[in-house]
Design an enzyme around this catalytic site. Sequence first.
Site, PDB file in Angstrom:
ATOM      1  N   LYS A 163      14.145   2.398   0.945  1.00 21.88           N
ATOM      2  CA  LYS A 163      13.103   2.703   1.913  1.00 21.88           C
ATOM      3  C   LYS A 163      13.621   3.160   3.231  1.00 21.88           C
ATOM      4  O   LYS A 163      12.942   4.157   3.780  1.00 21.88           O
ATOM      5  CB  LYS A 163      12.240   1.445   2.212  1.00 21.88           C
TER       6      LYS A 163
ATOM      7  N   GLN B  71       8.703  -7.511   3.219  1.00 20.25           N
ATOM      8  CA  GLN B  71       9.027  -7.279   1.766  1.00 20.25           C
ATOM      9  C   GLN B  71       8.709  -8.618   1.067  1.00 20.25           C
ATOM     10  O   GLN B  71       8.963  -9.724   1.575  1.00 20.25           O
ATOM     11  CB  GLN B  71      10.633  -7.038   1.622  1.00 20.25           C
TER      12      GLN B  71
ATOM     13  N   ASP C 104       1.435  -1.507   3.581  1.00 22.48           N
ATOM     14  CA  ASP C 104       1.378  -1.844   2.480  1.00 22.48           C
ATOM     15  C   ASP C 104      -0.252  -2.057   1.873  1.00 22.48           C
ATOM     16  O   ASP C 104      -0.310  -2.152   0.546  1.00 22.48           O
ATOM     17  CB  ASP C 104       1.893  -3.336   2.173  1.00 22.48           C
TER      18      ASP C 104
END
Length: 296
Positions: free
Chosen positions: A54, A98, A121
């Site tokens: 990422k 995460q 997200d």
Amino acid sequence: MSATIIDGKAFAGKVREKVAGHVSRLKDGHGITPGLAVVLVGEDPASQVYVRSKGKMTVEVGMKSVEHKLDVETSEADLLALIARLNADPDIHGILVQLPLPKHLNEDLVINSIDPAKDVDGFHISNVGLLGTGQKSMVPCTPLGCLMMLRDHHGSLSGMDAVVIGRSNIVGKPMAQLLLGDSCTVTIAHSRTKDLADVVRRADIVVAAVGRPEMVPGDWIKPGATVIDVGINRIERDGKTKLVGDVDFASCAAVAGAITPVPGGVGPMTIACLLANTVTAACRANGLAEPEGLTA
Ligand code: GUN
């Protein structure tokens, strides 16, 4: 084999190019560099690989990447304090924590402490509610990537019968909402569904997101249907480690009209959509028109 292979790797490259164009526009025209902060707690090897990837792609499209790697023993209070600082930082437009988090941390509490406008997200309860009611939101990256590929392949999805196999908060449920938003007739199937084969056989679009290697065989697929395989499963075969999806690729590709491969299908689209969400968040934060074709 008759199916068209939907090349997610190439498509993701095009999405990243578009994102990079919008990043240049923000930088040159407005002096804004979109910034993405990724928070990793602990040392889960798979998560470390994702986070590295990422970070690399964030920089490649011209955005600022900030990584916070915290000790596995980090307290909830310390993690919440970091998120509060990132929420208040005007140079940070996207925040990703995460998952999974270590067991002593309350995942829902942590996710819901992120500013919904920076929740790239799309997991914050506000964004889940906005998506469910058809309002502008941050959309979870994997389902957004699947939707982009489906729209690209079909144009309109209106009136199509879609089956989503899997009811997770990260993929299954938001995927179903997005397909409903594009006027599909949507069924969500799961481990307790009676006669799954029969349900799948009625679908023009099948999205498999269960995490069980090759569980969908070709004889469940309606001829000509589009198959989107979200699964990424590591299996041992012929003494080698191999990545396979949730559908049996060879038998499904023989019947389907179009299919995503594993690897090289949905996987690359997830990070591309994370970057897309970050540039969208940066535009919204600054009252600028948001990029077309990068949101639901
Ligand atoms: N872990 C595995 N996939 C994801 C994802 O899409 N977002 C976050 N935050 N964690 C993940």
